[in-house]
Scaffold this motif. Structure first.
Motif, PDB file in Angstrom:
ATOM      1  N   ASP A   8       0.824  -1.202   0.000  1.00 36.87           N
ATOM      2  CA  ASP A   8       0.000   0.000   0.000  1.00 36.87           C
ATOM      3  C   ASP A   8       0.860   1.255   0.000  1.00 36.87           C
ATOM      4  O   ASP A   8       2.089   1.187   0.089  1.00 36.87           O
ATOM      5  CB  ASP A   8      -0.948  -0.024   1.196  1.00 36.87           C
ATOM      6  CG  ASP A   8      -2.196  -0.860   0.919  1.00 36.87           C
ATOM      7  OD1 ASP A   8      -3.120  -0.324   0.276  1.00 36.87           O
ATOM      8  OD2 ASP A   8      -2.229  -2.042   1.308  1.00 36.87           O
ATOM      9  N   GLY A  54      -8.619   1.644   5.442  1.00 37.32           N
ATOM     10  CA  GLY A  54      -8.731   1.048   4.107  1.00 37.32           C
ATOM     11  C   GLY A  54      -7.402   0.757   3.448  1.00 37.32           C
ATOM     12  O   GLY A  54      -6.698   1.664   3.017  1.00 37.32           O
ATOM     13  N   TYR A  84     -11.261  -0.910   8.122  1.00 35.94           N
ATOM     14  CA  TYR A  84     -11.309  -0.745   6.666  1.00 35.94           C
ATOM     15  C   TYR A  84     -12.139   0.459   6.255  1.00 35.94           C
ATOM     16  O   TYR A  84     -11.815   1.136   5.275  1.00 35.94           O
ATOM     17  CB  TYR A  84     -11.829  -2.025   6.000  1.00 35.94           C
ATOM     18  CG  TYR A  84     -10.706  -2.958   5.626  1.00 35.94           C
ATOM     19  CD1 TYR A  84     -10.049  -2.822   4.405  1.00 35.94           C
ATOM     20  CD2 TYR A  84     -10.261  -3.935   6.502  1.00 35.94           C
ATOM     21  CE1 TYR A  84      -8.991  -3.636   4.071  1.00 35.94           C
ATOM     22  CE2 TYR A  84      -9.200  -4.760   6.174  1.00 35.94           C
ATOM     23  CZ  TYR A  84      -8.567  -4.610   4.953  1.00 35.94           C
ATOM     24  OH  TYR A  84      -7.504  -5.403   4.624  1.00 35.94           O
ATOM     25  N   LYS A 119      -9.235  -6.564   0.954  1.00 36.36           N
ATOM     26  CA  LYS A 119     -10.370  -5.836   0.388  1.00 36.36           C
ATOM     27  C   LYS A 119     -10.568  -6.269  -1.063  1.00 36.36           C
ATOM     28  O   LYS A 119      -9.612  -6.280  -1.846  1.00 36.36           O
ATOM     29  CB  LYS A 119     -10.085  -4.334   0.449  1.00 36.36           C
ATOM     30  CG  LYS A 119     -11.195  -3.448  -0.077  1.00 36.36           C
ATOM     31  CD  LYS A 119     -10.767  -1.993   0.034  1.00 36.36           C
ATOM     32  CE  LYS A 119     -11.771  -1.052  -0.604  1.00 36.36           C
ATOM     33  NZ  LYS A 119     -11.288   0.342  -0.573  1.00 36.36           N
ATOM     34  N   THR A 120     -11.797  -6.655  -1.413  1.00 37.06           N
ATOM     35  CA  THR A 120     -12.100  -7.036  -2.796  1.00 37.06           C
ATOM     36  C   THR A 120     -13.354  -6.300  -3.260  1.00 37.06           C
ATOM     37  O   THR A 120     -14.059  -5.686  -2.451  1.00 37.06           O
ATOM     38  CB  THR A 120     -12.348  -8.564  -2.922  1.00 37.06           C
ATOM     39  OG1 THR A 120     -13.657  -8.873  -2.423  1.00 37.06           O
ATOM     40  CG2 THR A 120     -11.304  -9.372  -2.168  1.00 37.06           C
ATOM     41  N   ASP A 121     -13.655  -6.398  -4.552  1.00 37.51           N
ATOM     42  CA  ASP A 121     -14.845  -5.749  -5.102  1.00 37.51           C
ATOM     43  C   ASP A 121     -16.135  -6.307  -4.505  1.00 37.51           C
ATOM     44  O   ASP A 121     -17.160  -5.629  -4.474  1.00 37.51           O
ATOM     45  CB  ASP A 121     -14.896  -5.927  -6.632  1.00 37.51           C
ATOM     46  CG  ASP A 121     -13.874  -5.047  -7.329  1.00 37.51           C
ATOM     47  OD1 ASP A 121     -13.387  -4.095  -6.692  1.00 37.51           O
ATOM     48  OD2 ASP A 121     -13.550  -5.329  -8.503  1.00 37.51           O
ATOM     49  N   LYS A 145      -6.243  -9.485  -8.200  1.00 36.18           N
ATOM     50  CA  LYS A 145      -6.731  -8.112  -8.005  1.00 36.18           C
ATOM     51  C   LYS A 145      -5.750  -7.111  -8.605  1.00 36.18           C
ATOM     52  O   LYS A 145      -6.151  -6.167  -9.300  1.00 36.18           O
ATOM     53  CB  LYS A 145      -6.932  -7.837  -6.508  1.00 36.18           C
ATOM     54  CG  LYS A 145      -7.379  -6.411  -6.204  1.00 36.18           C
ATOM     55  CD  LYS A 145      -7.511  -6.161  -4.705  1.00 36.18           C
ATOM     56  CE  LYS A 145      -7.805  -4.695  -4.427  1.00 36.18           C
ATOM     57  NZ  LYS A 145      -7.981  -4.402  -2.987  1.00 36.18           N
ATOM     58  N   CYS A 178     -12.482  -4.940  12.624  1.00 36.00           N
ATOM     59  CA  CYS A 178     -11.791  -5.009  11.323  1.00 36.00           C
ATOM     60  C   CYS A 178     -12.562  -4.215  10.268  1.00 36.00           C
ATOM     61  O   CYS A 178     -11.968  -3.503   9.456  1.00 36.00           O
ATOM     62  CB  CYS A 178     -11.632  -6.461  10.877  1.00 36.00           C
ATOM     63  SG  CYS A 178     -10.446  -7.400  11.860  1.00 36.00           S
ATOM     64  N   GLY A 179     -13.885  -4.336  10.293  1.00 37.37           N
ATOM     65  CA  GLY A 179     -14.720  -3.581   9.357  1.00 37.37           C
ATOM     66  C   GLY A 179     -14.576  -2.086   9.557  1.00 37.37           C
ATOM     67  O   GLY A 179     -14.495  -1.311   8.597  1.00 37.37           O
ATOM     68  N   ILE A 219     -14.966  -7.445   1.990  1.00 37.42           N
ATOM     69  CA  ILE A 219     -13.681  -7.608   2.661  1.00 37.42           C
ATOM     70  C   ILE A 219     -13.562  -9.035   3.193  1.00 37.42           C
ATOM     71  O   ILE A 219     -14.433  -9.507   3.933  1.00 37.42           O
ATOM     72  CB  ILE A 219     -13.537  -6.601   3.824  1.00 37.42           C
ATOM     73  CG1 ILE A 219     -13.633  -5.165   3.292  1.00 37.42           C
ATOM     74  CG2 ILE A 219     -12.202  -6.803   4.547  1.00 37.42           C
ATOM     75  CD1 ILE A 219     -13.917  -4.140   4.368  1.00 37.42           C
ATOM     76  N   CYS A 225      -6.682 -10.473   6.142  1.00 39.05           N
ATOM     77  CA  CYS A 225      -7.682  -9.627   5.476  1.00 39.05           C
ATOM     78  C   CYS A 225      -7.281  -9.264   4.044  1.00 39.05           C
ATOM     79  O   CYS A 225      -6.097  -9.175   3.721  1.00 39.05           O
ATOM     80  CB  CYS A 225      -7.877  -8.324   6.242  1.00 39.05           C
ATOM     81  SG  CYS A 225      -8.404  -8.504   7.950  1.00 39.05           S
ATOM     82  N   GLU A 273      -5.538  -1.594   0.357  1.00 38.29           N
ATOM     83  CA  GLU A 273      -5.891  -2.309  -0.873  1.00 38.29           C
ATOM     84  C   GLU A 273      -5.190  -3.666  -0.970  1.00 38.29           C
ATOM     85  O   GLU A 273      -5.669  -4.567  -1.645  1.00 38.29           O
ATOM     86  CB  GLU A 273      -5.530  -1.457  -2.096  1.00 38.29           C
ATOM     87  CG  GLU A 273      -6.358  -0.193  -2.244  1.00 38.29           C
ATOM     88  CD  GLU A 273      -7.839  -0.476  -2.463  1.00 38.29           C
ATOM     89  OE1 GLU A 273      -8.177  -1.515  -3.062  1.00 38.29           O
ATOM     90  OE2 GLU A 273      -8.669   0.342  -2.013  1.00 38.29           O
TER      91      GLU A 273
END
Length: 333
Positions: free
Chosen positions: A101, A260, A256, A222-224, A307, A252-253, A227, A220, A262
Motif C-alpha cells: 500500500d 482502508g 477498513y 479488500k475485494t470488489d 486483483k 476489522c470492518g 472484505i 484480510c 488495498e
C-alpha cells in the motif's frame, strides 16, 4: 503469456503462499530470492536467485534493476517493504505492479505508537495503555504506571519484527514452580533493569500491559465483492481455531471503513476481560495465512495477485468455525 511474480526475501512459509498463488493458475511464473541459499521456498519457485544484503536506497535500486532484468510483472516485497513503498511510483513507471500500500499509511502502521495514535484519533476499536521510553528512569516510571492499572507488564523494542524483543516481566520466574513455565520471553524486573542499564539511552521501547486472553490473527483483503476477514485464534499449541467473533469482525470492518488498505494485511488482537485490544497491523500477508485459507476456502494470495492484475475472482467464505493445525514435512533444499 506468463505473469512473472517476484517474492523477495520472505520467511519460510512463503512456500505455502507461493503454492496458494499458483493454485488453479496456468500463467503464473514465480521468481524467488533470498540471502539464504537454503531458503526452503526455492523448491516451489520457477526461478531462484541469492540476493545481496543492502541498505534501503541501494536495495531499492537493486530491486528496480532486478525487475527490469527479469521482466517482473508483479513484485511482492517483504524485505525493504517501507523503502519500496516510498518508491512505488518508480516501479510503476517501468510497468511493475507492487503488492504494497501507499507509503503514508504503511509508514504509520509499521510504527506501533503512531498506529495506536491513529486508531485513537479515528476511534477505531480499543488500544491498550502504553508508554514509550528510551532510558531506565522512564522505563521504571512506565512500569509502575502500567502495573498500577493492570496485573502484568510487558515490553518490546518499537523497531522489531516477529516479536523477537518481546519480554513479559515475571518476578516469580525463579524457583521450583518456574521450571514448569516457558521461560524464553520472561524476565524479572531486576534482570531487565540490569540489561537496560548498560545503555544511558536505548532504542525506543514500548511498555504495555500483558493481555492474558486469546491472541487473534485476522488475515484480510479488500475485494470488489467485500472484505475477506479470516480470524485465527492462536495459542501455545499448534492447534489454531477459525472463529468469527462479532466484536473482532466489527473492529476489522471499522478499520477498513476509516483506514482502508488495498493489499493483503494481518490485523492482530489480544483479549483482556472479553475486550479485544489492537496489537498491530502487519501490511503484508501473515506467516500462517495458509491455515486461514485452508479452513475458510478463501485463497487470499491468489485473490490478491489477480486483483493487482485487474482480474475479478469470486470467493465465498464458508464461515464455519474449525480447528486447524500443521505438521512439519522434511524436504531437501
Amino acid at each position: 503469456l506468463m505473469v512473472r511474480i517476484w517474492l523477495n526475501h520472505w520467511f519460510s512459509t512463503a512456500y505455502n503462499i507461493i503454492n496458494l498463488i499458483k493454485e488453479n493458475e496456468h500463467d503464473f511464473y514465480v521468481i524467488g530470492t533470498n540471502d539464504n541459499i537454503h531458503a526452503v521456498y526455492k523448491n516451489v519457485c520457477d526461478e531462484w536467485y541469492v540476493e545481496p544484503v543492502l541498505k534501503d536506497d541501494e536495495y531499492v535500486e537493486f530491486c528496480l534493476s532486478f525487475c527490469k532484468e527479469h521482466s517482473v510483472d508483479i513484485f511482492m516485497p517483504r524485505r525493504g517493504m517501507l523503502a519500496i513503498s516510498k518508491n512505488k511510483s518508480k516501479f510503476e513507471s517501468i510497468g511493475v505492479k507492487v503488492m504494497v500500500d501507499d507509503f503514508n499509511i504503511v509508514d504509520i502502521l509499521n510504527h506501533k505508537t503512531e498506529a495506536y495514535e491513529l486508531f485513537s484519533k479515528r476511534q477505531i476499536g480499543y488500544v491498550p495503555d502504553y508508554k514509550t521510553v528510551t532510558n531506565i528512569n522512564d522505563f521504571l516510571e512506565a512500569y509502575e504506571f502500567i502495573l498500577d492499572k493492570y496485573k502484568q507488564v510487558c515490553f518490546k523494542f518499537i523497531k522489531d519484527e516477529g516479536g523477537k524483543s518481546y519480554r513479559l516481566i515475571d518476578n516469580n520466574r525463579k524457583g521450583y514452580a518456574a521450571l514448569f513455565k516457558k521461560q524464553n520471553t520472561r524476565m524479572t524486573l531486576d534482570d531487565v533493569v540490569d540489561a537496560l542499564s548498560e545503555r544511558d539511552e536505548f532504542s525506543p521501547i514500548i511498555v504495555m500491559p500483558f493481555l492474558p486472553g486469546d491472541e487473534v490473527s485476522v488475515d484480510c483483503l479488500k475485494t470488489d465483492s467485500g472484505i475477506v476477514m479470516l480470524p485465527r485464534v492462536k495459542d501455545a499449541t499448534r492447534v489454531e481455531k477459525i472463529k468469527y467473533d462479532a466484536k473482532i469482525l466489527e473492529m476489522c470492518g471499522d478499520f477498513y471503513a476509516k483506514i482502508g488498505l488495498e493489499c493483503p494485511c494481518n490485523i492482530q488482537f489480544k483479549y483482556l476481560d472479553d475486550i479485544p485490544f489492537f496489537l498491530e497491523v502487519n501490511t503484508r500477508m501473515s506467516g500462517g495465512i495458509q491455515m486461514s485459507c485452508l479452513a475458510s476456502g478463501v485463497n487470499i494470495p491468489n485473490l490478491a495477485v489477480n486483483k493487482l492484475l485487474g482480474r475479478k475472482k469470486e470467493w465465498n467464505n464458508n464461515k464455519e468455525e474449525k480447528c486447524i493445525s500443521h505438521v512439519e514435512v522434511p524436504m531437501i533444499v
